[in-house]
Motif scaffolding. Sequence first.
Motif, PDB file in Angstrom:
ATOM      1  N   LEU A 166      44.970  54.456  27.488  1.00 51.68           N
ATOM      2  CA  LEU A 166      45.944  55.140  26.646  1.00 51.68           C
ATOM      3  C   LEU A 166      46.150  56.581  27.088  1.00 51.68           C
ATOM      4  CD1 LEU A 166      47.726  55.674  24.140  1.00 51.68           C
ATOM      5  CD2 LEU A 166      45.603  56.012  22.839  1.00 51.68           C
ATOM      6  N   TYR A 167      45.065  57.295  27.280  1.00 48.29           N
ATOM      7  CA  TYR A 167      45.174  58.711  27.640  1.00 48.29           C
ATOM      8  C   TYR A 167      45.775  58.873  29.037  1.00 48.29           C
ATOM      9  CZ  TYR A 167      42.955  60.697  23.506  1.00 48.29           C
ATOM     10  OH  TYR A 167      42.693  61.125  22.227  1.00 48.29           O
ATOM     11  N   LEU A 168      45.470  57.964  29.941  1.00 46.56           N
ATOM     12  CA  LEU A 168      46.063  58.017  31.270  1.00 46.56           C
ATOM     13  C   LEU A 168      47.558  57.734  31.196  1.00 46.56           C
ATOM     14  CD1 LEU A 168      45.854  58.259  34.332  1.00 46.56           C
ATOM     15  CD2 LEU A 168      45.259  55.810  34.410  1.00 46.56           C
ATOM     16  N   ALA A 169      47.936  56.713  30.441  1.00 53.94           N
ATOM     17  CA  ALA A 169      49.351  56.365  30.311  1.00 53.94           C
ATOM     18  C   ALA A 169      50.132  57.506  29.649  1.00 53.94           C
ATOM     19  CB  ALA A 169      49.501  55.079  29.492  1.00 53.94           C
ATOM     20  N   THR A 170      49.528  58.151  28.643  1.00 57.31           N
ATOM     21  CA  THR A 170      50.190  59.273  27.977  1.00 57.31           C
ATOM     22  C   THR A 170      50.339  60.455  28.927  1.00 57.31           C
ATOM     23  OG1 THR A 170      49.269  58.573  25.842  1.00 57.31           O
ATOM     24  CG2 THR A 170      50.107  60.821  25.994  1.00 57.31           C
ATOM     25  N   ALA A 171      49.318  60.699  29.739  1.00 58.08           N
ATOM     26  CA  ALA A 171      49.389  61.782  30.726  1.00 58.08           C
ATOM     27  C   ALA A 171      50.484  61.513  31.750  1.00 58.08           C
ATOM     28  CB  ALA A 171      48.037  61.950  31.423  1.00 58.08           C
ATOM     29  N   VAL A 172      50.606  60.252  32.174  1.00 60.82           N
ATOM     30  CA  VAL A 172      51.664  59.882  33.128  1.00 60.82           C
ATOM     31  C   VAL A 172      53.039  60.073  32.490  1.00 60.82           C
ATOM     32  CG1 VAL A 172      52.713  57.958  34.390  1.00 60.82           C
ATOM     33  CG2 VAL A 172      50.226  58.301  34.453  1.00 60.82           C
ATOM     34  N   TRP A 173      53.184  59.655  31.238  1.00 62.46           N
ATOM     35  CA  TRP A 173      54.457  59.804  30.525  1.00 62.46           C
ATOM     36  C   TRP A 173      54.823  61.283  30.384  1.00 62.46           C
ATOM     37  CZ3 TRP A 173      59.029  58.731  29.523  1.00 62.46           C
ATOM     38  CH2 TRP A 173      59.697  59.092  28.356  1.00 62.46           C
ATOM     39  N   ALA A 174      53.866  62.110  29.989  1.00 68.04           N
ATOM     40  CA  ALA A 174      54.133  63.540  29.862  1.00 68.04           C
ATOM     41  C   ALA A 174      54.491  64.148  31.213  1.00 68.04           C
ATOM     42  CB  ALA A 174      52.924  64.251  29.260  1.00 68.04           C
ATOM     43  N   SER A 175      53.817  63.702  32.261  1.00 63.88           N
ATOM     44  CA  SER A 175      54.101  64.209  33.612  1.00 63.88           C
ATOM     45  C   SER A 175      55.503  63.828  34.064  1.00 63.88           C
ATOM     46  CB  SER A 175      53.067  63.676  34.605  1.00 63.88           C
ATOM     47  OG  SER A 175      51.762  64.089  34.258  1.00 63.88           O
ATOM     48  N   LEU A 176      55.928  62.598  33.749  1.00 59.86           N
ATOM     49  CA  LEU A 176      57.277  62.164  34.097  1.00 59.86           C
ATOM     50  C   LEU A 176      58.327  63.004  33.370  1.00 59.86           C
ATOM     51  CD1 LEU A 176      56.864  58.266  34.093  1.00 59.86           C
ATOM     52  CD2 LEU A 176      57.295  59.731  36.085  1.00 59.86           C
ATOM     53  N   LEU A 177      58.081  63.280  32.094  1.00 62.34           N
ATOM     54  CA  LEU A 177      59.008  64.113  31.333  1.00 62.34           C
ATOM     55  C   LEU A 177      59.098  65.517  31.931  1.00 62.34           C
ATOM     56  CD1 LEU A 177      58.139  63.171  27.642  1.00 62.34           C
ATOM     57  CD2 LEU A 177      60.301  62.739  28.803  1.00 62.34           C
ATOM     58  N   LEU A 178      57.932  66.079  32.256  1.00 63.04           N
ATOM     59  CA  LEU A 178      57.912  67.416  32.845  1.00 63.04           C
ATOM     60  C   LEU A 178      58.627  67.437  34.193  1.00 63.04           C
ATOM     61  CD1 LEU A 178      54.227  68.416  31.995  1.00 63.04           C
ATOM     62  CD2 LEU A 178      56.260  69.681  31.286  1.00 63.04           C
ATOM     63  N   ALA A 179      58.340  66.454  35.020  1.00 58.85           N
ATOM     64  CA  ALA A 179      58.961  66.401  36.350  1.00 58.85           C
ATOM     65  C   ALA A 179      60.471  66.249  36.239  1.00 58.85           C
ATOM     66  CB  ALA A 179      58.367  65.250  37.153  1.00 58.85           C
ATOM     67  N   ALA A 180      60.926  65.369  35.351  1.00 59.45           N
ATOM     68  CA  ALA A 180      62.368  65.157  35.186  1.00 59.45           C
ATOM     69  C   ALA A 180      63.050  66.417  34.688  1.00 59.45           C
ATOM     70  CB  ALA A 180      62.611  64.004  34.216  1.00 59.45           C
ATOM     71  N   ASN A 181      62.415  67.082  33.716  1.00 58.18           N
ATOM     72  CA  ASN A 181      63.043  68.281  33.177  1.00 58.18           C
ATOM     73  C   ASN A 181      63.113  69.404  34.203  1.00 58.18           C
ATOM     74  OD1 ASN A 181      63.948  70.091  30.809  1.00 58.18           O
ATOM     75  ND2 ASN A 181      62.190  71.176  31.653  1.00 58.18           N
ATOM     76  N   PHE A 182      62.004  69.664  34.889  1.00 51.32           N
ATOM     77  CA  PHE A 182      61.993  70.808  35.799  1.00 51.32           C
ATOM     78  C   PHE A 182      62.681  70.501  37.131  1.00 51.32           C
ATOM     79  CE2 PHE A 182      58.865  72.139  32.713  1.00 51.32           C
ATOM     80  CZ  PHE A 182      59.142  73.490  32.601  1.00 51.32           C
ATOM     81  N   TYR A 183      62.889  69.230  37.442  1.00 49.80           N
ATOM     82  CA  TYR A 183      63.650  68.898  38.648  1.00 49.80           C
ATOM     83  C   TYR A 183      65.151  68.962  38.368  1.00 49.80           C
ATOM     84  CZ  TYR A 183      65.314  66.442  42.798  1.00 49.80           C
ATOM     85  OH  TYR A 183      65.975  66.115  43.958  1.00 49.80           O
ATOM     86  N   PHE A 184      65.558  68.358  37.245  1.00 54.53           N
ATOM     87  CA  PHE A 184      66.985  68.324  36.908  1.00 54.53           C
ATOM     88  C   PHE A 184      67.402  69.475  35.989  1.00 54.53           C
ATOM     89  CE2 PHE A 184      65.912  63.810  37.763  1.00 54.53           C
ATOM     90  CZ  PHE A 184      66.813  63.572  38.794  1.00 54.53           C
ATOM     91  N   ASP A 185      66.408  70.244  35.504  1.00 56.04           N
ATOM     92  CA  ASP A 185      66.677  71.360  34.585  1.00 56.04           C
ATOM     93  C   ASP A 185      67.459  70.872  33.366  1.00 56.04           C
ATOM     94  OD1 ASP A 185      66.417  73.929  33.745  1.00 56.04           O
ATOM     95  OD2 ASP A 185      68.114  74.712  34.877  1.00 56.04           O
ATOM     96  N   ILE A 186      66.927  69.792  32.752  1.00 56.36           N
ATOM     97  CA  ILE A 186      67.646  69.089  31.691  1.00 56.36           C
ATOM     98  C   ILE A 186      68.021  70.008  30.530  1.00 56.36           C
ATOM     99  CG2 ILE A 186      67.456  67.285  29.938  1.00 56.36           C
ATOM    100  CD1 ILE A 186      65.691  65.738  31.917  1.00 56.36           C
ATOM    101  N   GLU A 187      67.050  70.788  30.046  1.00 59.54           N
ATOM    102  CA  GLU A 187      67.344  71.597  28.859  1.00 59.54           C
ATOM    103  C   GLU A 187      68.268  72.766  29.183  1.00 59.54           C
ATOM    104  OE1 GLU A 187      65.100  74.265  25.452  1.00 59.54           O
ATOM    105  OE2 GLU A 187      64.175  72.420  26.171  1.00 59.54           O
ATOM    106  N   ASP A 188      67.897  73.588  30.152  1.00 64.15           N
ATOM    107  CA  ASP A 188      68.669  74.804  30.424  1.00 64.15           C
ATOM    108  C   ASP A 188      70.040  74.517  31.035  1.00 64.15           C
ATOM    109  OD1 ASP A 188      66.649  76.337  29.419  1.00 64.15           O
ATOM    110  OD2 ASP A 188      65.738  76.778  31.356  1.00 64.15           O
TER     111      ASP A 188
END
Length: 311
Positions: free
Chosen positions: A20-42
Amino acid sequence: MKVLWQDLRNHLRIDFRPDLYLATAVWASLLLAANFYFDIEDAYIDSFQGKPIWPVLYFCLYATAYYVSVWLWTHFHHRPDIWRSRDFWLRSGVALISYSIYAGFYAHSEWSRKLFDGQIYVFAYYCLHNLQSVLTIVLPLFLFYKFVDPYASSFYGMAPKRKGLALYAAMLALMIPLITLASFQPDFLQSYPTYHDTNANEFFGVPEWVTALVYELCYGWDFVPTELLFRGFLVIGMSRVLGHGAVLPMVVWYCAIHFGRPLGEAVSSLFGGYLLGVLALSTRSIWGGLLIHIGIAWGMEIAAFLQKATH
């Protein structure tokens, strides 16, 4: 520190699963990578600033972060019944809608233009920006607590409790040398203090320290609804449905609200959010988190003021 380790051990003993903790860490990492690569929010979401779709886009981002995290927890803990719980959908819906409206709220800009005919627009804008959470977060949660939630014994951790306060104070004290060291860095002084000289003190005919104090009180207030929603409503309140499982999904969503900040701050929010979530669940109070959040925020403001005063 003994209390901290004991609470963490008890929480991990009940909730921890390596998968569970590994899967959650992977999910959080994917969200972070997607946001900072595509600059989703800004670059994308904030391009709709002031438009009706702005809070809707925030809702999509936050709901994705939160509900996938809940699904991971229910999957690994074999709790599909959570998805059939009306209480779960009601609580999570209130939280997501309230915070999305808060994140995409822009009426304070127009209010600032009308207040005193816009003569103190900049000062009013930043003060009202920090105070609008009274309407968008605190009021909806209070109405839910008062008229919908029959199980809440207090307003989601707002009742002061002494347990853990000494630990929180010690943690805040450890931050003072780090804040002091950071205040000597040029990039720190480019961001802090967040208060800037305006014509507000001249307009009201008062010393500048008065308008600075008003601004800083508004600035400090903005951390109250954040703690109330994430550690109070989503952990203490949601524990009625998810138990100890309320912490992990809150942490991933809490990370998502930092997508407009530097990457290091977004990553550190995962660890800080988890620690504050576990302690809030243990103490049934959010006062420790408020002490740390507001203490650090005002500490950085004071350090920046002192640095600029000596230059």
